[in-house]
Design an enzyme around this catalytic site. Structure first.
Site, PDB file in Angstrom:
ATOM      1  N   GLY A 181     -11.268  11.471 -11.404  1.00 46.57           N
ATOM      2  CA  GLY A 181     -10.394  11.464  -9.949  1.00 46.57           C
ATOM      3  C   GLY A 181      -9.398  11.094 -11.675  1.00 46.57           C
ATOM      4  N   ALA A 182      -7.600  11.568 -11.347  1.00 50.32           N
ATOM      5  CA  ALA A 182      -6.916  10.248 -12.340  1.00 50.32           C
ATOM      6  C   ALA A 182      -5.486  10.082 -11.119  1.00 50.32           C
ATOM      7  CB  ALA A 182      -6.202  11.455 -13.052  1.00 50.32           C
ATOM      8  N   LYS A 231       3.500   1.470  -3.458  1.00 46.81           N
ATOM      9  CA  LYS A 231       2.953   0.509  -4.597  1.00 46.81           C
ATOM     10  C   LYS A 231       4.035   1.033  -5.788  1.00 46.81           C
ATOM     11  CE  LYS A 231      -1.542   0.767  -3.505  1.00 46.81           C
ATOM     12  NZ  LYS A 231      -2.966   1.690  -3.486  1.00 46.81           N
ATOM     13  N   ALA A 287      -5.865   4.657  -8.224  1.00 48.95           N
ATOM     14  CA  ALA A 287      -6.611   3.912  -8.049  1.00 48.95           C
ATOM     15  C   ALA A 287      -8.288   4.512  -9.695  1.00 48.95           C
ATOM     16  CB  ALA A 287      -8.031   4.663  -6.987  1.00 48.95           C
ATOM     17  N   GLU A 336      -3.856  18.031 -16.045  1.00 49.11           N
ATOM     18  CA  GLU A 336      -2.545  17.427 -16.829  1.00 49.11           C
ATOM     19  C   GLU A 336      -2.449  15.690 -16.282  1.00 49.11           C
ATOM     20  OE1 GLU A 336      -1.649  20.649 -15.122  1.00 49.11           O
ATOM     21  OE2 GLU A 336      -3.133  21.359 -16.088  1.00 49.11           O
ATOM     22  N   ARG A 337      -2.394  15.723 -14.996  1.00 47.55           N
ATOM     23  CA  ARG A 337      -2.968  14.010 -15.029  1.00 47.55           C
ATOM     24  C   ARG A 337      -3.765  13.495 -15.664  1.00 47.55           C
ATOM     25  NH1 ARG A 337      -2.805  12.913  -8.571  1.00 47.55           N
ATOM     26  NH2 ARG A 337      -1.762  10.959  -8.579  1.00 47.55           N
ATOM     27  N   ASP A 346      -6.294  -4.108  -8.431  1.00 49.58           N
ATOM     28  CA  ASP A 346      -7.117  -3.193  -8.173  1.00 49.58           C
ATOM     29  C   ASP A 346      -8.670  -2.907  -9.003  1.00 49.58           C
ATOM     30  OD1 ASP A 346      -7.349  -1.987  -5.392  1.00 49.58           O
ATOM     31  OD2 ASP A 346      -6.045  -0.435  -6.229  1.00 49.58           O
ATOM     32  N   THR A 384       0.625  -1.053   0.017  1.00 46.56           N
ATOM     33  CA  THR A 384      -0.300  -0.074  -0.615  1.00 46.56           C
ATOM     34  C   THR A 384       0.538   0.986  -0.159  1.00 46.56           C
ATOM     35  OG1 THR A 384      -2.088   1.158   1.413  1.00 46.56           O
ATOM     36  CG2 THR A 384       0.129   0.334   2.984  1.00 46.56           C
TER      37      THR A 384
HETATM   38  N1  LIG Z   1     -12.705   0.396  -2.798  1.00 50.83           N
HETATM   39  C1  LIG Z   1     -11.186   0.510  -2.807  1.00 50.83           C
HETATM   40  O1  LIG Z   1     -10.768  -1.172  -3.039  1.00 50.83           O
HETATM   41  C2  LIG Z   1     -10.659   1.319  -3.585  1.00 50.83           C
HETATM   42  C3  LIG Z   1      -9.147   0.956  -3.393  1.00 50.83           C
HETATM   43  C4  LIG Z   1      -7.916   1.788  -4.098  1.00 50.83           C
HETATM   44  C5  LIG Z   1      -8.201   3.084  -3.982  1.00 50.83           C
HETATM   45  N2  LIG Z   1      -9.463   3.315  -2.889  1.00 50.83           N
HETATM   46  C6  LIG Z   1      -9.972   4.694  -3.274  1.00 50.83           C
HETATM   47  O2  LIG Z   1      -9.783   5.536  -4.258  1.00 50.83           O
HETATM   48  C7  LIG Z   1      -9.674   6.987  -4.191  1.00 50.83           C
HETATM   49  C8  LIG Z   1      -8.788   7.304  -4.317  1.00 50.83           C
HETATM   50  O3  LIG Z   1      -7.572   6.171  -4.131  1.00 50.83           O
HETATM   51  P1  LIG Z   1      -5.896   6.477  -5.159  1.00 50.83           P
HETATM   52  O4  LIG Z   1      -5.088   5.725  -4.764  1.00 50.83           O
HETATM   53  O5  LIG Z   1      -6.525   6.640  -6.317  1.00 50.83           O
HETATM   54  O6  LIG Z   1      -5.574   8.858  -4.507  1.00 50.83           O
HETATM   55  P2  LIG Z   1      -4.277   9.592  -5.027  1.00 50.83           P
HETATM   56  O7  LIG Z   1      -3.646   8.481  -6.046  1.00 50.83           O
HETATM   57  O8  LIG Z   1      -3.670  10.483  -4.169  1.00 50.83           O
HETATM   58  O9  LIG Z   1      -5.515  10.283  -6.270  1.00 50.83           O
HETATM   59  C9  LIG Z   1      -6.317  10.882  -5.298  1.00 50.83           C
HETATM   60  C10 LIG Z   1      -7.285  11.966  -6.279  1.00 50.83           C
HETATM   61  O10 LIG Z   1      -7.815  13.113  -5.758  1.00 50.83           O
HETATM   62  C11 LIG Z   1      -8.030  14.103  -7.016  1.00 50.83           C
HETATM   63  N3  LIG Z   1      -8.409  14.745  -4.920  1.00 50.83           N
HETATM   64  C12 LIG Z   1      -7.775  14.994  -4.119  1.00 50.83           C
HETATM   65  N4  LIG Z   1      -8.488  15.854  -3.805  1.00 50.83           N
HETATM   66  C13 LIG Z   1      -9.811  16.552  -4.099  1.00 50.83           C
HETATM   67  C14 LIG Z   1     -10.441  17.511  -4.029  1.00 50.83           C
HETATM   68  N5  LIG Z   1     -10.081  18.235  -2.966  1.00 50.83           N
HETATM   69  N6  LIG Z   1     -10.890  18.209  -5.508  1.00 50.83           N
HETATM   70  C15 LIG Z   1     -10.745  16.714  -6.085  1.00 50.83           C
HETATM   71  N7  LIG Z   1      -9.705  16.603  -6.703  1.00 50.83           N
HETATM   72  C16 LIG Z   1      -8.817  15.849  -5.399  1.00 50.83           C
HETATM   73  C17 LIG Z   1      -6.607  14.320  -7.361  1.00 50.83           C
HETATM   74  O11 LIG Z   1      -6.630  14.823  -7.871  1.00 50.83           O
HETATM   75  P3  LIG Z   1      -4.979  15.760  -8.318  1.00 50.83           P
HETATM   76  O12 LIG Z   1      -4.842  15.122  -9.483  1.00 50.83           O
HETATM   77  O13 LIG Z   1      -5.588  17.230  -9.269  1.00 50.83           O
HETATM   78  O14 LIG Z   1      -4.812  15.537  -6.578  1.00 50.83           O
HETATM   79  C18 LIG Z   1      -6.510  12.482  -7.917  1.00 50.83           C
HETATM   80  O15 LIG Z   1      -7.476  12.540  -8.535  1.00 50.83           O
HETATM   81  C19 LIG Z   1      -8.884   7.232  -2.195  1.00 50.83           C
HETATM   82  O16 LIG Z   1     -10.043   7.540  -1.267  1.00 50.83           O
HETATM   83  C20 LIG Z   1      -9.073   5.549  -1.596  1.00 50.83           C
HETATM   84  O17 LIG Z   1      -9.188   4.891  -0.301  1.00 50.83           O
HETATM   85  C21 LIG Z   1     -10.693   2.532  -2.839  1.00 50.83           C
END
Ligand SMILES: NC(=O)c1ccc[n+]([C@@H]2O[C@H](COP(=O)([O-])OP(=O)(O)OC[C@H]3O[C@@H](n4cnc5c(N)ncnc54)[C@H](OP(=O)(O)O)[C@@H]3O)[C@@H](O)[C@H]2O)c1
Length: 291
Positions: A134-135, A74, A138, A162-163, A110, A70
């Site tokens: 989101g980008a 990763k 996940a 851009e992401r 995932d 995690t």
């Molecule tokens: N259910 C499951 O099994 C599972 C598995 C994996 C992940 N998840 C969940 O998925 C979510 C994302 O995980 P991740 O690993 O992809 O995280 P990450 O790589 O840190 O990406 C976070 C994403 O959220 C966006 N974001 C964060 N704060 C924001 C805001 N205030 N307004 C708009 N966009 C915002 C970011 O946008 P920017 O690029 O602009 O920063 C980015 O696109 C988490 O809640 C995680 O718990 C769930």
């Protein structure tokens, strides 16, 4: 359920991350091992970023059968893998390691976890038009899973446009049969989805504990008629995003199914036994609902 005995024959697996204390994986997997009688135990393994290489060597030395990975490791573990699954390669991240004869096979579960969560909710995205909010990591797994499954199109909307562009560029060449595009995550772009999508997936961390009153979907933007809404956030299970969609009459799918099915994939790789998906789901639910 009683905790099974750890004996001299018990096989070990664990979770590498920093921190790992918040994870549901130990509870989920140990419940699964107990229910199936698999002689395995799952332990948390907090590993500082500077110790990733030693930790992986340690897993082999200690005869671990595998591990989950995690945040923030990763990506860092990838260079030590002897083999990578397609999903790991396309997403640029490994969250499951299977160790056989000292060799590391790296997977990203995932993607398959997400797809199975939709299918078990009786929602087959094949041929559908999807918006992914989101980008991040996940989102990559979600877009890969959708494109590989043959969706018609995916629009990736992200705060940092851009992401989203990088994500789309990386996957578009490999999946020419799905139309991949990106837009900024703005109220106007969200309003413009009306009539253009069948499924909206929140992969942002917006709405996740402790910011449980937040939603990536502004209150004053109408929910697209006839689209289903899925949230990857599973803590809380019933996010504001899903509540908004339900209030507008849309179908909703929460993030627990993805969590459980990505875990089931790892369980089956390590043990060779079918995963007791319902047992694993109930173990997570108990924690998430404070039961
Ligand atoms: N259910 C499951 O099994 C599972 C598995 C994996 C992940 N998840 C969940 O998925 C979510 C994302 O995980 P991740 O690993 O992809 O995280 P990450 O790589 O840190 O990406 C976070 C994403 O959220 C966006 N974001 C964060 N704060 C924001 C805001 N205030 N307004 C708009 N966009 C915002 C970011 O946008 P920017 O690029 O602009 O920063 C980015 O696109 C988490 O809640 C995680 O718990 C769930």
């Amino acid at each position: 359920m009683e905790r099974p005995l750890i004996t001299g024959t018990t096989s070990l697996v664990g979770l590498i991350g920093w921190p790992v204390s918040h994870s549901l994986s130990p509870v989920m997997h140990n419940a699964g091992f107990a229910a199936t009688g698999c002689d395995f135990a799952y332990v948390p393994l907090p590993v500082r970023p500077e110790h990733v290489e030693q930790a992986l060597k340690g897993l082999v030395a200690l005869n671990f059968k595998g591990a989950n990975v995690t945040i923030p490791h990763k990506q860092a573990v990838m260079r030590y893998m002897d083999e990578l699954s397609d999903a790991a390669r396309f997403t640029g991240a490994v969250n499951t390691i299977h160790i056989q004869d000292g060799r590391f096979c790296g997977y990203n579960s995932d993607a398959i976890g997400f797809l199975h969560s939709l299918l078990e909710a009786d929602f087959d995205p094949k041929g559908m038009r999807v918006a992914v909010l989101g980008a991040g990591g996940a989102a990559r797994a979600v877009v890969y899973a959708l494109a590989r499954h043959g969706v018609h199109s995916v629009i990736v909307l992200n705060r940092t446009a851009e992401r989203a562009a990088f994500l789309v560029d990386d996957l578009a060449v490999a999946f020419p049969n799905s139309a991949l595009s990106f837009e900024p995550l703005t109220p106007a772009a969200l309003a413009g989805l009306d009539g253009r999508v069948d499924l909206v997936v929140n992969t942002t961390s917006v709405g996740m504990y402790p910011n449980v009153n937040a939603s990536p979907w502004p209150e004053d933007v109408p929910i697209p008629a006839n689209a289903a809404f899925c949230d990857l956030v599973y803590n809380p299970l019933d996010t504001v995003f899903l509540q908004q969609a339900r209030a507008a009459g849309a179908r909703t799918i929460d993030g627990l199914g993805m969590l459980v099915h990505q875990g089931a994939f790892a369980f089956e790789k390590w043990t060779g036994c079918p995963a007791p998906v319902e047992v694993m789901r109930q173990a997570c639910l108990k924690i998430l609902t404070g039961g």
